[in-house]
Design an enzyme around this catalytic site. Structure first.
Site, PDB file in Angstrom:
ATOM      1  N   SER A 126       0.832  -1.197   0.000  1.00 35.74           N
ATOM      2  CA  SER A 126       0.000   0.000   0.000  1.00 35.74           C
ATOM      3  C   SER A 126       0.875   1.259   0.000  1.00 35.74           C
ATOM      4  O   SER A 126       1.684   1.451  -0.898  1.00 35.74           O
ATOM      5  CB  SER A 126      -0.964  -0.041   1.190  1.00 35.74           C
ATOM      6  OG  SER A 126      -1.971   0.941   1.064  1.00 35.74           O
ATOM      7  N   ASP A 181      -9.914  -5.068  -4.496  1.00 31.02           N
ATOM      8  CA  ASP A 181      -9.403  -4.023  -3.605  1.00 31.02           C
ATOM      9  C   ASP A 181     -10.328  -2.803  -3.648  1.00 31.02           C
ATOM     10  O   ASP A 181     -10.452  -2.155  -4.691  1.00 31.02           O
ATOM     11  CB  ASP A 181      -7.987  -3.623  -4.038  1.00 31.02           C
ATOM     12  CG  ASP A 181      -7.275  -2.745  -3.017  1.00 31.02           C
ATOM     13  OD1 ASP A 181      -7.958  -2.023  -2.267  1.00 31.02           O
ATOM     14  OD2 ASP A 181      -6.034  -2.787  -2.977  1.00 31.02           O
ATOM     15  N   HIS A 215      -7.993  -5.323  -0.090  1.00 29.71           N
ATOM     16  CA  HIS A 215      -6.782  -4.567   0.214  1.00 29.71           C
ATOM     17  C   HIS A 215      -6.018  -5.311   1.307  1.00 29.71           C
ATOM     18  O   HIS A 215      -5.984  -4.902   2.461  1.00 29.71           O
ATOM     19  CB  HIS A 215      -7.140  -3.143   0.647  1.00 29.71           C
ATOM     20  CG  HIS A 215      -5.956  -2.208   0.651  1.00 29.71           C
ATOM     21  ND1 HIS A 215      -5.267  -1.880  -0.501  1.00 29.71           N
ATOM     22  CD2 HIS A 215      -5.341  -1.542   1.660  1.00 29.71           C
ATOM     23  CE1 HIS A 215      -4.275  -1.053  -0.185  1.00 29.71           C
ATOM     24  NE2 HIS A 215      -4.301  -0.837   1.111  1.00 29.71           N
TER      25      HIS A 215
END
Length: 220
Positions: A126, A181, A215
């Site tokens: 991320s 995601d 995610h």
């Protein structure tokens, strides 16, 4: 950890995993917004037997706690401020560049302690993956590769010009993204992969997607 860490502030709080003997390579992995070295769930992929390699993992833990605009100015561990998670969102240019310089200081620390730059892999998840991409592509040293999980390329409009004289033009990039995601849509990941192909040798960029993954990470 080899050498004096006091000269590199970020290393004072880093979580390290060292080999039984002197290391000959390093993986520097940067975790996501709000994660810590002990809580990040994305590191299982690093826990594999390394044939003929002794690798130290430097898992950064101790980033500055700053107000994050995206999260209603809540104070949390963050590499830099985030205003949005879309390709056209405003970006914290000064914060991104400062964070990249801090990671470059870790790379140079490893080099001073005997690990060549071309045996250092930079990666992250991320926000950490985003910073790993920006740092490696603007680094003056030729690195071994980048592992970019569920992320994007910060300040993407500055590239390919921002790449440091093409030092890492042939760097290998493994980019992975969950197809479900909701935070950083897989489309953003695909756009990032295409942008990366304009910065490095296109065949060096691998973009892999994972059905059903949000995610987060998965064993694959």
């Amino acid at each position: 950890m080899c050498g004096n860490n006091m000269s590199v502030p970020l290393l004072a709080d880093a979580v390290t995993v060292s080999g039984a003997e002197r290391e000959t390579a390093a993986v520097i992995f940067l975790h996501g917004l709000g994660d810590t070295g002990c809580s990040a769930p994305h590191l299982g992929c690093l826990a594999v037997p390394w044939s003929l390699e002794l690798i130290r993992d430097l898992l950064r833990d101790g980033r500055p706690r700053i107000p994050v605009t995206l999260n209603m100015k809540m104070v949390m561990p963050s590499w830099f401020d985030l205003m949005g998670l879309t390709p056209d969102a405003p970006e914290d240019e000064a914060g991104i560049k400062k964070a990249a310089e801090n990671i470059k200081a870790i790379i140079e620390h490893e080099m001073k302690n005997g690990i060549p730059a071309n045996r250092i892999i930079l990666g992250g998840f991320s926000q950490g993956g985003a910073l790993s991409l920006y740092t490696a592509l603007t680094c003056q040293h030729q690195l071994a590769g980048i592992v970019a999980l569920s992320c994007w390329l910060p300040l993407h409009k500055a590239f390919p010009q921002a790449a440091n004289n093409g030092v890492n033009k042939d760097i290998a990039i493994l980019q992975c993204h969950g197809e479900m995601d909701p935070m950083i849509p897989v489309r953003f990941g695909a756009l990032t992969a295409e942008k990366l192909k304009s910065v490095v040798t296109p065949t060096k960029v691998q973009f892999k997607t994972y059905p059903g993954v949000m995610h987060s990470s998965c064993p694959q």
